[in-house]
Scaffold this motif. Structure first.
Motif, PDB file in Angstrom:
ATOM      1  N   ASN A  48       0.837  -1.196   0.000  1.00  0.00           N
ATOM      2  CA  ASN A  48       0.000   0.000   0.000  1.00  0.00           C
ATOM      3  C   ASN A  48       0.873   1.248   0.000  1.00  0.00           C
ATOM      4  O   ASN A  48       1.499   1.586   1.011  1.00  0.00           O
ATOM      5  CB  ASN A  48      -0.905  -0.003   1.242  1.00  0.00           C
ATOM      6  N   VAL A  49       0.928   1.939  -1.135  1.00  0.00           N
ATOM      7  CA  VAL A  49       1.700   3.179  -1.242  1.00  0.00           C
ATOM      8  C   VAL A  49       0.929   4.284  -0.535  1.00  0.00           C
ATOM      9  O   VAL A  49      -0.261   4.498  -0.811  1.00  0.00           O
ATOM     10  CB  VAL A  49       1.941   3.549  -2.718  1.00  0.00           C
ATOM     11  N   ILE A  50       1.591   4.985   0.392  1.00  0.00           N
ATOM     12  CA  ILE A  50       0.900   6.020   1.162  1.00  0.00           C
ATOM     13  C   ILE A  50       1.511   7.391   0.901  1.00  0.00           C
ATOM     14  O   ILE A  50       2.682   7.513   0.526  1.00  0.00           O
ATOM     15  CB  ILE A  50       0.911   5.718   2.677  1.00  0.00           C
ATOM     16  N   ASP A  51       0.695   8.397   1.108  1.00  0.00           N
ATOM     17  CA  ASP A  51       1.103   9.784   0.953  1.00  0.00           C
ATOM     18  C   ASP A  51       1.481  10.350   2.317  1.00  0.00           C
ATOM     19  O   ASP A  51       0.809  10.075   3.313  1.00  0.00           O
ATOM     20  CB  ASP A  51      -0.045  10.591   0.345  1.00  0.00           C
ATOM     21  N   GLN A  52       2.536  11.153   2.368  1.00  0.00           N
ATOM     22  CA  GLN A  52       3.010  11.680   3.645  1.00  0.00           C
ATOM     23  C   GLN A  52       1.969  12.550   4.327  1.00  0.00           C
ATOM     24  O   GLN A  52       1.823  12.519   5.551  1.00  0.00           O
ATOM     25  CB  GLN A  52       4.304  12.479   3.438  1.00  0.00           C
ATOM     26  N   GLU A  53       1.216  13.309   3.556  1.00  0.00           N
ATOM     27  CA  GLU A  53       0.232  14.213   4.143  1.00  0.00           C
ATOM     28  C   GLU A  53      -1.035  13.479   4.575  1.00  0.00           C
ATOM     29  O   GLU A  53      -1.628  13.798   5.607  1.00  0.00           O
ATOM     30  CB  GLU A  53      -0.119  15.319   3.140  1.00  0.00           C
ATOM     31  N   LYS A  54      -1.441  12.504   3.779  1.00  0.00           N
ATOM     32  CA  LYS A  54      -2.653  11.738   4.104  1.00  0.00           C
ATOM     33  C   LYS A  54      -2.364  10.243   3.937  1.00  0.00           C
ATOM     34  O   LYS A  54      -2.684   9.646   2.903  1.00  0.00           O
ATOM     35  CB  LYS A  54      -3.808  12.157   3.194  1.00  0.00           C
ATOM     36  N   PRO A  55      -1.756   9.637   4.953  1.00  0.00           N
ATOM     37  CA  PRO A  55      -1.396   8.209   4.861  1.00  0.00           C
ATOM     38  C   PRO A  55      -2.610   7.308   5.054  1.00  0.00           C
ATOM     39  O   PRO A  55      -2.922   6.876   6.155  1.00  0.00           O
ATOM     40  CB  PRO A  55      -0.386   8.036   5.993  1.00  0.00           C
ATOM     41  N   ARG A  56      -3.312   7.014   3.970  1.00  0.00           N
ATOM     42  CA  ARG A  56      -4.565   6.267   4.056  1.00  0.00           C
ATOM     43  C   ARG A  56      -4.309   4.778   4.259  1.00  0.00           C
ATOM     44  O   ARG A  56      -3.546   4.171   3.522  1.00  0.00           O
ATOM     45  CB  ARG A  56      -5.394   6.459   2.788  1.00  0.00           C
ATOM     46  N   PRO A  57      -4.944   4.182   5.253  1.00  0.00           N
ATOM     47  CA  PRO A  57      -4.780   2.747   5.477  1.00  0.00           C
ATOM     48  C   PRO A  57      -5.515   1.931   4.418  1.00  0.00           C
ATOM     49  O   PRO A  57      -6.483   2.404   3.830  1.00  0.00           O
ATOM     50  CB  PRO A  57      -5.399   2.507   6.855  1.00  0.00           C
ATOM     51  N   ARG A  84      -0.139   4.984  11.638  1.00  0.00           N
ATOM     52  CA  ARG A  84      -1.236   5.712  10.996  1.00  0.00           C
ATOM     53  C   ARG A  84      -1.842   4.931   9.837  1.00  0.00           C
ATOM     54  O   ARG A  84      -3.051   5.011   9.583  1.00  0.00           O
ATOM     55  CB  ARG A  84      -0.733   7.054  10.466  1.00  0.00           C
ATOM     56  N   SER A  85      -1.018   4.193   9.127  1.00  0.00           N
ATOM     57  CA  SER A  85      -1.514   3.444   7.968  1.00  0.00           C
ATOM     58  C   SER A  85      -1.963   2.041   8.343  1.00  0.00           C
ATOM     59  O   SER A  85      -2.285   1.240   7.466  1.00  0.00           O
ATOM     60  CB  SER A  85      -0.449   3.388   6.875  1.00  0.00           C
ATOM     61  N   THR A 113      -7.213   7.798  15.240  1.00  0.00           N
ATOM     62  CA  THR A 113      -8.565   8.117  15.662  1.00  0.00           C
ATOM     63  C   THR A 113      -9.098   6.956  16.504  1.00  0.00           C
ATOM     64  O   THR A 113      -8.560   5.844  16.457  1.00  0.00           O
ATOM     65  CB  THR A 113      -9.471   8.297  14.434  1.00  0.00           C
ATOM     66  N   PRO A 114     -10.176   7.177  17.275  1.00  0.00           N
ATOM     67  CA  PRO A 114     -10.768   6.056  18.020  1.00  0.00           C
ATOM     68  C   PRO A 114     -11.131   4.880  17.123  1.00  0.00           C
ATOM     69  O   PRO A 114     -10.972   3.729  17.498  1.00  0.00           O
ATOM     70  CB  PRO A 114     -12.012   6.696  18.653  1.00  0.00           C
ATOM     71  N   ARG A 115     -11.601   5.175  15.906  1.00  0.00           N
ATOM     72  CA  ARG A 115     -11.946   4.099  14.970  1.00  0.00           C
ATOM     73  C   ARG A 115     -10.703   3.290  14.596  1.00  0.00           C
ATOM     74  O   ARG A 115     -10.728   2.058  14.562  1.00  0.00           O
ATOM     75  CB  ARG A 115     -12.576   4.691  13.711  1.00  0.00           C
ATOM     76  N   ASP A 116      -9.593   3.992  14.311  1.00  0.00           N
ATOM     77  CA  ASP A 116      -8.366   3.293  13.936  1.00  0.00           C
ATOM     78  C   ASP A 116      -7.781   2.522  15.115  1.00  0.00           C
ATOM     79  O   ASP A 116      -7.176   1.463  14.940  1.00  0.00           O
ATOM     80  CB  ASP A 116      -7.340   4.280  13.383  1.00  0.00           C
ATOM     81  N   MET A 117      -7.950   3.050  16.331  1.00  0.00           N
ATOM     82  CA  MET A 117      -7.494   2.318  17.506  1.00  0.00           C
ATOM     83  C   MET A 117      -8.263   1.006  17.646  1.00  0.00           C
ATOM     84  O   MET A 117      -7.686  -0.032  17.978  1.00  0.00           O
ATOM     85  CB  MET A 117      -7.666   3.168  18.764  1.00  0.00           C
ATOM     86  N   ARG A 118      -9.580   1.049  17.369  1.00  0.00           N
ATOM     87  CA  ARG A 118     -10.379  -0.181  17.421  1.00  0.00           C
ATOM     88  C   ARG A 118      -9.925  -1.165  16.352  1.00  0.00           C
ATOM     89  O   ARG A 118      -9.853  -2.372  16.586  1.00  0.00           O
ATOM     90  CB  ARG A 118     -11.865   0.156  17.248  1.00  0.00           C
ATOM     91  N   GLN A 119      -9.601  -0.629  15.164  1.00  0.00           N
ATOM     92  CA  GLN A 119      -9.129  -1.485  14.079  1.00  0.00           C
ATOM     93  C   GLN A 119      -7.780  -2.101  14.426  1.00  0.00           C
ATOM     94  O   GLN A 119      -7.532  -3.284  14.180  1.00  0.00           O
ATOM     95  CB  GLN A 119      -9.006  -0.655  12.795  1.00  0.00           C
ATOM     96  N   LEU A 120      -6.907  -1.317  15.034  1.00  0.00           N
ATOM     97  CA  LEU A 120      -5.591  -1.811  15.431  1.00  0.00           C
ATOM     98  C   LEU A 120      -5.734  -2.938  16.447  1.00  0.00           C
ATOM     99  O   LEU A 120      -5.058  -3.976  16.352  1.00  0.00           O
ATOM    100  CB  LEU A 120      -4.780  -0.661  16.025  1.00  0.00           C
ATOM    101  N   LYS A 121      -6.627  -2.748  17.402  1.00  0.00           N
ATOM    102  CA  LYS A 121      -6.854  -3.774  18.422  1.00  0.00           C
ATOM    103  C   LYS A 121      -7.416  -5.039  17.798  1.00  0.00           C
ATOM    104  O   LYS A 121      -6.997  -6.157  18.129  1.00  0.00           O
ATOM    105  CB  LYS A 121      -7.806  -3.235  19.478  1.00  0.00           C
ATOM    106  N   LYS A 122      -8.347  -4.875  16.868  1.00  0.00           N
ATOM    107  CA  LYS A 122      -8.973  -6.032  16.221  1.00  0.00           C
ATOM    108  C   LYS A 122      -7.974  -6.807  15.378  1.00  0.00           C
ATOM    109  O   LYS A 122      -7.939  -8.044  15.402  1.00  0.00           O
ATOM    110  CB  LYS A 122     -10.133  -5.553  15.349  1.00  0.00           C
TER     111      LYS A 122
END
Length: 362
Positions: free
Chosen positions: A46-55, A88-89, A192-201
């Motif tokens: 997954n190629v990510i952008d420095q300004e908006k590193p989209r997962p 972040r990604s 974000t809280p959503r990404d924290m939940r995803q990381l935990k999952k």
């Protein structure tokens, strides 16, 4: 199934060349390439952008994501700059590319703080992609064991613990007093809280941790600190201290006995490793894992992700080969130590004054 895809942000000329090289190499090695990711895709670049590193949003827990980030100027500290982009990604691995026209350097970064450097030489194109493949493939194909089956069948006389769990509470305070650093960055600062939940999952990460500890109960089961808890304040059975009753190979889950009417915490991702060691070595009475180092230890060769069967098997093999498996000290490359002992006091007495908090990047 060994399949993969390449996705993400717009690619620079170098990243276009680099990802095409990855595509050719992994295809040659038996991976099937998909233009669009399927639900059960195994490997994603997954190629990510420095300004908006989209997962890349996984559909399956087994999907292994390698984020790729390019930067022209080398930061003062490449690791501290790159690590937040790994988080972040929501990636399992990050390839941080520094490409300024004069030289190209690749840094490989893992959630366990693994950090490796590779330099690209244009006249060595094929060996270069072979080296990248050899770095990534073993970890990309590893199998996570981070899911739990909680069963409300803990015997009533253990609902409040026993002498073993009381000793674990005391040892948890000792572990906390070692002042070990859990991670180079606070996850909540970047997610974000959503990404924290995803990381935990996805990874079984329940909070920042500087280690864990366990103690044998009998020949089939053991007690272990839960994931992401305050080790200095382990009080509740089923929440802070868990009764690990076994491993289910068909479901690849750890089986945990808990009291009724309790919201249990997840087991540490290292539970599969502890289970393998206890199962093979009856003389091992306790295990401590810390994110720290000691001089002269034998270390694993490959930086497998924590919570994988491959890492557990590698550590178990090194314990088996130790002069005394019941009192072994095993290094987990670029990550920390797994220490066996007759009991927890035995372990802490042996490592006192010998531990350094900075894990060397081997």
């Amino acid at each position: 199934m060994k399949n993969f895809t390449i996705t993400g942000a717009e690619k620079s000329p170098f990243l276009t060349w680099f990802t095409e090289g990855l595509k050719d190499k992994f295809s040659t090695e038996g991976y099937e390439y998909y233009e669009e990711p399927v639900d059960d895709i195994r490997l994603v670049f997954n190629v990510i952008d420095q300004e908006k590193p989209r997962p890349f949003r996984r559909k399956a827990q087994a999907t292994f994501v390698v984020s790729i980030l390019e930067k022209e100027e080398e930061p003062e500290n490449a690791f501290e700059f790159a690590y937040p982009y790994l988080i972040r990604s929501l990636a399992n691995h990050l390839i941080f590319v520094i490409n300024n026209g004069e030289k190209t350097e690749l840094y490989f970064v893992t959630p366990e703080q693994g950090f490796y450097k590779m330099t690209y030489q244009s006249e060595e194109e094929m060996p270069f992609f072979q080296k990248v493949y050899e770095r990534l493939e073993p970890v990309a194909s590893s199998q996570l064991v981070i899911n739990n089956d909680f069963i409300e069948d803990l015997p009533k006389d253990l609902w409040n613990g026993n002498e073993i769990t009381e000793k674990m509470r005391i040892s948890g305070k000792k572990l906390d007093e070692m002042n070990l650093l859990p991670a180079p960055v606070p996850l909540e600062k970047y997610l974000t809280p959503r990404d924290m939940r995803q990381l935990k999952k996805l990874y079984g990460i329940g909070g920042l941790s500087y280690g864990n500890l366990s103690s044998r109960h009998d020949d089939k089961s053991f007690w272990m600190s839960a994931s992401g808890i305050n080790k200095a304040d382990m009080r509740m059975i089923g929440r802070d201290i868990l009764f690990i009753k076994g491993f289910n190979p068909e479901k690849t889950t750890m089986e945990i006995s808990v009291p009724p009417n309790i919201s249990p915490k997840r087991a540490s991702v290292d539970a599969i490793e502890h289970w393998m060691i206890y199962k093979e070595h009856p003389s091992v009475g306790a295990i401590v894992h810390i994110h720290a180092w000691m001089d002269g230890v034998q270390a694993t060769e490959i930086n497998y992700p924590c919570g994988t069967i491959q890492l557990a098997e590698t550590v178990a093999d090194l314990v088996r080969k130790a002069d005394d498996p019941s009192r072994a000290i095993i290094g987990l490359k670029n990550h920390g130590l797994t220490i066996t002992g007759h009991n927890l006091n035995d372990i802490f007495d042996r490592i006192e004054g010998r531990v350094v908090s900075q894990v060397p990047m081997l």
